[in-house]
Scaffold this motif. Structure first.
Motif, short mmCIF file in Angstrom:
data_model
loop_
_atom_site.label_atom_id
_atom_site.label_comp_id
_atom_site.label_asym_id
_atom_site.label_seq_id
_atom_site.Cartn_x
_atom_site.Cartn_y
_atom_site.Cartn_z
N ILE A 1 6.65 -4.97 7.06
CA ILE A 1 6.54 -4.34 5.75
C ILE A 1 6.78 -5.39 4.67
CG2 ILE A 1 7.07 -1.99 6.41
CD1 ILE A 1 9.94 -2.46 5.56
N PRO B 1 7.52 -4.91 0.83
CA PRO B 1 7.72 -4.10 -0.37
C PRO B 1 7.92 -4.95 -1.62
CG PRO B 1 9.74 -4.15 0.89
CD PRO B 1 8.72 -4.98 1.64
N ASP C 1 2.19 -2.15 4.75
CA ASP C 1 2.69 -1.91 6.09
C ASP C 1 1.64 -2.37 7.09
OD1 ASP C 1 4.21 -1.00 8.18
OD2 ASP C 1 4.23 1.09 7.56
N SER D 1 7.98 1.39 -6.34
CA SER D 1 7.77 0.45 -5.25
C SER D 1 6.33 0.51 -4.76
CB SER D 1 8.72 0.77 -4.10
OG SER D 1 8.56 -0.14 -3.04
N GLU E 1 4.41 -0.76 -1.30
CA GLU E 1 4.68 -1.27 0.04
C GLU E 1 3.40 -1.49 0.82
OE1 GLU E 1 7.31 1.05 2.41
OE2 GLU E 1 9.02 0.73 1.09
#
Length: 184
Positions: A155, A157, A145, A141, A143
């Motif tokens: 977020i 992702p 933020d 993953s 991500e």
């Protein structure tokens, strides 16, 4: 008189330090709720993060996705993925003054793929092994933020799941955007 000022100074310091810690720092736990998009479907992801430091965290995630497979133009059938992931994430880029962080991580993933509402007869020539089953392997993953406030962040992702024992679509890409809440 000096004693009075000293007592007031100590009392003020004792009051300011707990308020400063309570109001200016995030805790080491956060929860995220993220609607997801995948090819020919949608889903929802719920994750909990435990922060070891300012640069890394452990994540527990639950994912449910709902899709339709279209093997030819006249036929389609539903399938669902229910996944559990346990991963380790680390910061790859950050700008704390702007409230922007980029994380990369991954780990093992297990789940259940529910194909064609549990029916094994298909209205087309399907592979003989296309049945609902448990799946396992791993995920990675990336991500992004973006802090909105001390308690919330946006977020984004991008999750890639690979389950080599899946009868349908052994790899899955999920694109998402949602909110994360930080506990104090």
């Amino acid at each position: 008189m000096k004693h009075c000022y000293l007592c007031c100074g100590v009392l003020l310091a004792l009051l300011i330090v707990p308020f400063q810690n309570a109001l200016s720092q995030r805790g080491n736990l956060s929860l995220g709720l993220v609607p997801t998009y995948k090819t020919d479907g949608y889903g929802i992801q719920i994750n909990a993060n435990h922060y070891h430091s300012t640069t890394d965290f452990m994540q527990v995630s639950l994912v449910a996705t709902f899709s339709t497979e279209k093997p030819n133009s006249g036929v389609e059938f539903p399938y669902e993925d229910y996944l559990f992931g346990l991963g380790y994430f680390t910061t790859i880029l950050s700008s704390p003054k702007r409230g922007l962080f980029f994380y990369f991580g991954g780990g093992p993933s297990v789940g259940y793929k529910y194909i064609n509402d549990g029916k094994t007869d298909f209205p087309f020539d399907a592979p003989s092994n296309a049945e609902s089953s448990f799946i396992y392997r791993g995920y990675a993953s990336f991500e992004m933020d973006f802090y909105i406030s001390d308690r919330f962040s946006l977020i984004v992702p991008i999750n890639g799941y690979y389950h080599f024992n899946s009868d349908l679509n052994d790899s899955t890409l999920l694109l998402a955007a949602g909110l994360r809440y930080y506990f104090k």
